[in-house]
Design a protein around this motif. Structure first.
Motif, mmCIF file in Angstrom:
data_model
loop_
_atom_site.group_PDB
_atom_site.id
_atom_site.type_symbol
_atom_site.label_atom_id
_atom_site.label_comp_id
_atom_site.label_asym_id
_atom_site.label_seq_id
_atom_site.Cartn_x
_atom_site.Cartn_y
_atom_site.Cartn_z
ATOM 1 N N CYS A 1 0.885 -1.163 0.000
ATOM 2 C CA CYS A 1 0.000 0.000 0.000
ATOM 3 C C CYS A 1 0.920 1.210 0.000
ATOM 4 O O CYS A 1 2.137 1.062 0.216
ATOM 5 C CB CYS A 1 -0.947 0.002 1.190
ATOM 6 N N LEU A 2 0.370 2.358 -0.314
ATOM 7 C CA LEU A 2 1.216 3.533 -0.462
ATOM 8 C C LEU A 2 0.671 4.662 0.412
ATOM 9 O O LEU A 2 -0.512 4.999 0.302
ATOM 10 C CB LEU A 2 1.226 3.934 -1.936
ATOM 11 N N ALA A 3 1.508 5.184 1.302
ATOM 12 C CA ALA A 3 1.010 6.126 2.308
ATOM 13 C C ALA A 3 1.674 7.486 2.226
ATOM 14 O O ALA A 3 2.834 7.658 2.607
ATOM 15 C CB ALA A 3 1.203 5.523 3.698
ATOM 16 N N LEU A 4 0.902 8.431 1.693
ATOM 17 C CA LEU A 4 1.313 9.831 1.669
ATOM 18 C C LEU A 4 0.430 10.646 2.628
ATOM 19 O O LEU A 4 0.909 11.420 3.440
ATOM 20 C CB LEU A 4 1.120 10.399 0.252
ATOM 21 N N THR A 5 -0.886 10.447 2.501
ATOM 22 C CA THR A 5 -1.857 11.334 3.141
ATOM 23 C C THR A 5 -1.878 11.188 4.665
ATOM 24 O O THR A 5 -1.771 10.086 5.191
ATOM 25 C CB THR A 5 -3.265 11.038 2.578
ATOM 26 N N ALA B 1 -2.435 16.589 6.310
ATOM 27 C CA ALA B 1 -1.730 16.790 5.024
ATOM 28 C C ALA B 1 -2.406 15.957 3.936
ATOM 29 O O ALA B 1 -2.145 14.761 3.798
ATOM 30 C CB ALA B 1 -0.269 16.399 5.156
ATOM 31 N N GLY B 2 -3.317 16.609 3.191
ATOM 32 C CA GLY B 2 -4.000 15.938 2.082
ATOM 33 C C GLY B 2 -3.445 16.484 0.780
ATOM 34 O O GLY B 2 -2.397 16.058 0.293
ATOM 35 N N SER B 3 -4.128 17.499 0.229
ATOM 36 C CA SER B 3 -3.638 18.132 -0.999
ATOM 37 C C SER B 3 -2.255 18.741 -0.779
ATOM 38 O O SER B 3 -1.413 18.730 -1.673
ATOM 39 C CB SER B 3 -4.603 19.240 -1.440
ATOM 40 N N HIS C 1 -3.563 8.434 7.085
ATOM 41 C CA HIS C 1 -4.947 7.944 6.963
ATOM 42 C C HIS C 1 -5.372 7.890 5.505
ATOM 43 O O HIS C 1 -4.650 8.340 4.633
ATOM 44 C CB HIS C 1 -5.927 8.736 7.841
ATOM 45 N N PHE C 2 -6.541 7.266 5.285
ATOM 46 C CA PHE C 2 -7.104 7.046 3.930
ATOM 47 C C PHE C 2 -6.194 6.133 3.088
ATOM 48 O O PHE C 2 -6.139 6.297 1.858
ATOM 49 C CB PHE C 2 -7.254 8.360 3.160
ATOM 50 N N ILE C 3 -5.473 5.208 3.692
ATOM 51 C CA ILE C 3 -4.512 4.419 2.924
ATOM 52 C C ILE C 3 -5.181 3.171 2.355
ATOM 53 O O ILE C 3 -5.533 2.235 3.101
ATOM 54 C CB ILE C 3 -3.279 4.051 3.789
ATOM 55 N N SER C 4 -5.368 3.151 1.035
ATOM 56 C CA SER C 4 -6.069 2.044 0.375
ATOM 57 C C SER C 4 -5.313 0.746 0.598
ATOM 58 O O SER C 4 -4.088 0.708 0.465
ATOM 59 C CB SER C 4 -6.193 2.319 -1.131
ATOM 60 N N ASN C 5 -6.049 -0.279 0.914
ATOM 61 C CA ASN C 5 -5.504 -1.629 1.169
ATOM 62 C C ASN C 5 -4.556 -1.682 2.355
ATOM 63 O O ASN C 5 -3.814 -2.648 2.505
ATOM 64 C CB ASN C 5 -4.760 -2.174 -0.068
ATOM 65 N N SER D 1 -15.882 3.754 6.987
ATOM 66 C CA SER D 1 -16.400 3.214 5.714
ATOM 67 C C SER D 1 -16.560 4.327 4.687
ATOM 68 O O SER D 1 -16.966 5.432 5.045
ATOM 69 C CB SER D 1 -17.772 2.600 5.955
ATOM 70 N N CYS D 2 -16.276 4.020 3.455
ATOM 71 C CA CYS D 2 -16.374 5.019 2.374
ATOM 72 C C CYS D 2 -17.611 4.705 1.533
ATOM 73 O O CYS D 2 -17.927 3.529 1.306
ATOM 74 C CB CYS D 2 -15.104 4.930 1.521
ATOM 75 N N VAL D 3 -18.283 5.732 1.036
ATOM 76 C CA VAL D 3 -19.501 5.529 0.234
ATOM 77 C C VAL D 3 -19.156 4.910 -1.132
ATOM 78 O O VAL D 3 -19.964 4.198 -1.721
ATOM 79 C CB VAL D 3 -20.271 6.863 0.075
ATOM 80 N N ARG E 1 -17.948 9.212 -7.202
ATOM 81 C CA ARG E 1 -17.711 10.394 -6.359
ATOM 82 C C ARG E 1 -16.255 10.527 -5.917
ATOM 83 O O ARG E 1 -15.692 11.617 -5.867
ATOM 84 C CB ARG E 1 -18.647 10.364 -5.138
ATOM 85 N N VAL E 2 -15.651 9.379 -5.609
ATOM 86 C CA VAL E 2 -14.282 9.458 -5.068
ATOM 87 C C VAL E 2 -13.254 9.816 -6.140
ATOM 88 O O VAL E 2 -12.178 10.333 -5.842
ATOM 89 C CB VAL E 2 -13.891 8.140 -4.360
ATOM 90 N N GLU E 3 -13.597 9.579 -7.399
ATOM 91 C CA GLU E 3 -12.606 9.794 -8.465
ATOM 92 C C GLU E 3 -12.190 11.258 -8.569
ATOM 93 O O GLU E 3 -11.115 11.569 -9.047
ATOM 94 C CB GLU E 3 -13.136 9.306 -9.827
ATOM 95 N N ILE F 1 -11.714 13.087 -6.045
ATOM 96 C CA ILE F 1 -11.028 13.440 -4.790
ATOM 97 C C ILE F 1 -9.653 12.804 -4.676
ATOM 98 O O ILE F 1 -8.665 13.499 -4.407
ATOM 99 C CB ILE F 1 -11.931 13.071 -3.583
ATOM 100 N N TYR F 2 -9.561 11.466 -4.897
ATOM 101 C CA TYR F 2 -8.232 10.891 -4.638
ATOM 102 C C TYR F 2 -7.294 11.088 -5.824
ATOM 103 O O TYR F 2 -7.710 11.496 -6.899
ATOM 104 C CB TYR F 2 -8.302 9.457 -4.137
ATOM 105 N N ASP F 3 -6.021 10.831 -5.543
ATOM 106 C CA ASP F 3 -4.963 11.079 -6.543
ATOM 107 C C ASP F 3 -4.971 12.518 -7.040
ATOM 108 O O ASP F 3 -4.701 12.777 -8.221
ATOM 109 C CB ASP F 3 -5.077 10.089 -7.706
ATOM 110 N N SER G 1 -10.087 17.556 -8.016
ATOM 111 C CA SER G 1 -10.295 18.325 -9.254
ATOM 112 C C SER G 1 -9.687 19.718 -9.135
ATOM 113 O O SER G 1 -9.145 20.252 -10.106
ATOM 114 C CB SER G 1 -11.801 18.459 -9.551
ATOM 115 N N GLU G 2 -9.787 20.306 -7.923
ATOM 116 C CA GLU G 2 -9.238 21.659 -7.752
ATOM 117 C C GLU G 2 -7.713 21.635 -7.923
ATOM 118 O O GLU G 2 -7.135 22.546 -8.529
ATOM 119 C CB GLU G 2 -9.599 22.215 -6.363
ATOM 120 N N ILE G 3 -7.089 20.599 -7.400
ATOM 121 C CA ILE G 3 -5.626 20.499 -7.534
ATOM 122 C C ILE G 3 -5.250 20.281 -9.002
ATOM 123 O O ILE G 3 -4.274 20.854 -9.495
ATOM 124 C CB ILE G 3 -5.072 19.383 -6.607
ATOM 125 N N GLN G 4 -6.037 19.488 -9.729
ATOM 126 C CA GLN G 4 -5.738 19.298 -11.166
ATOM 127 C C GLN G 4 -5.875 20.639 -11.903
ATOM 128 O O GLN G 4 -5.054 20.986 -12.752
ATOM 129 C CB GLN G 4 -6.683 18.261 -11.812
#
Ligand SMILES: Cc1cc2nc3c(=O)[nH]c(=O)nc-3n(C[C@H](O)[C@H](O)[C@H](O)COP(=O)(O)OP(=O)(O)OC[C@H]3O[C@@H](n4cnc5c(N)ncnc54)[C@H](O)[C@@H]3O)c2cc1C
Length: 386
Positions: free
Chosen positions: A121-125, A129-131, A154-158, A203-205, A360-362, A364-366, A369-372
């Motif tokens: 798994c990969l942990a940055l967030t 410290a999010g964006s 937190h929010f670390i997938s897998n 849990s995430c929606v 919805r999550v697409e 937000i993660y990675d 949209s505002e950061i892009q």
């Protein structure tokens, strides 16, 4: 410009589409209901995808991957993206970042991950410290030949399923023209290392069965041999990875949107109201036209960026545009698909309400949209000295 797929690329598309339909679609309802993937099912997906040469498709052949170019990889991710995230990610495209492994790290982490024997798994967030990744506070302090880590992610997938984490930490500070800036280092840290705890997060929606974790480091001691890449060069390592991952997210959005469009066209062509099929009402047919147009635009942006990545010319702006447009397009397409289905679209007997939640999550993660948009506008303005 030639947009024709090669026969090998065409074969990838057909093979992966058939794999998704046969090996993934039948289990989507089960995963959605149970919010988990059975270990036997996980093993079965790994085995079948390995038999077809789809596993670790992004990794070099010398390490056991399929060694696909980025354009072929985008096509593969597009087709896998049609299926539930919890199932399709099992057909692993391990973090590219693992290619920075050297020495023993190759046999301990890189190759077993490419074989499906170990999971990363990969942990940055972090909670603070999010964006703004430079706000990171998880710190690794050198102590002789070791590092001692303290902090939280937190929010670390897998993060609960993984065998090890690619962990980003602060390891120093440097003076830059814009003031002090943190220096980051990436590490490979095994689950079970003393001082490292993890637990499942809320849990995430979106993406049921694909879980996020919270990671806690308290005087966690690791060897300097566990540095991935170079000390203080964590951002460089992350930057190599982020662009390719954004294209992968964009490609998966396109696959899911195409599936939603196909369902919508079929429904509009057979559902009757006021004595005729609803597709004959312009209020419905124009939605289909807009959905198809936006999907095609997202696909061109994404495949073009992937092609440029293969030529070594992809910019941050290319990846940002692809991710931004594809994720926003998916939100629009899944929403309109539900509108076309009416009440039926919201029922869990159909996958559409899932596509809509998952979309919805697409955005937000990675990178939100505002950061892009920030990356795109910064590139435009910098060119003018702005
Ligand atoms: C399901 C899921 C899986 C994830 N998986 C991982 C993972 O495996 N590893 C990992 O490290 N992280 C992961 N993340 C974290 C994800 O990358 C972050 O959620 C994302 O980067 C946004 O950070 P944030 O949630 O802290 O929001 P914030 O950064 O707090 O943003 C909140 C709002 O402010 C806006 N904003 C922030 N800065 C700016 C700015 N400069 N200009 C304009 N608007 C701004 C944002 O766009 C957003 O709308 C995951 C998240 C989710 C939800």
């Amino acid at each position: 410009m030639d947009f024709t797929l090669s026969s090998e690329q065409q074969m990838i598309v057909e093979t992966v589409r058939a794999f998704a339909v046969k090996e993934l679609y039948p289990f989507e309802d089960e995963v959605e209901r149970d919010d988990s993937v059975r270990p036997e099912l996980r093993r079965q997906i790994i085995e079948r995808s390995r038999e077809l040469g789809l596993f670790a498709a992004n990794m070099p052949e010398e390490h056991g991957g399929a060694g696909l170019d980025n354009l072929s990889l985008a096509l593969l991710s597009r087709e896998l993206g049609r299926a539930s995230m919890a199932l399709q990610w099992i057909v692993a495209r391990p973090s590219n970042i693992l290619q920075a492994c050297v020495g023993d790290q190759v046999e301990t982490y890189l190759r077993p991950t490419c074989r499906g024997e170990r999971l990363e798994c990969l942990a940055l967030t972090e909670p603070g410290a999010g964006s703004d990744l430079r706000a990171m506070t998880t710190r690794a302090v050198r102590d002789g030949g070791d590092f001692v880590i303290n902090g939280q992610k937190h929010f670390i997938s897998n993060g609960t399923e993984a065998d090890y984490v690619i962990l980003f930490t602060v390891t120093g500070e440097e003076d830059t023209p814009r003031g002090k800036s943190k220096k980051m280092t990436a590490f490979l840290v095994d689950m079970g290392t003393p001082g490292f705890e993890h637990r499942r997060g809320p849990s995430c929606v979106s993406h049921k069965g694909y879980h996020q974790a919270e990671l806690f480091f308290s005087d966690c001691r690791i060897s300097e041999n566990q540095i991935l890449g170079e000390e203080h060069k964590g951002f460089d390592v992350a930057n190599v990875w982020l662009g390719a991952t954004r294209l992968e997210v964009a490609a998966m959005c396109i696959g899911r949107a195409q599936r939603a469009l196909e369902m919508s066209v079929e429904w509009a062509a057979q559902r009757k109201q006021f004595g005729q099929t609803i597709g004959r009402f312009q209020g419905v047919s124009f939605k289909l036209a807009d959905m198809a147009t936006q999907i095609a635009a997202a696909e061109l942006l994404t495949l073009h960026a992937a092609w440029k990545l293969d030529q070594g010319t992809m910019t941050d702006m290319d990846a940002a545009m692809a991710k931004l447009h594809a994720s926003e397009m998916l939100a629009m397409v899944t929403d309109e698909a539900i509108q076309i289905f009416g009440g039926m679209g919201l029922m869990d007997s159909m996958p559409l309400e899932r596509f809509w939640r998952d979309a919805r999550v697409e955005r937000i993660y990675d990178g939100t949209s505002e950061i892009q948009r920030h990356i795109i506008s910064r590139s435009l303005l910098r060119a003018q000295g702005g």
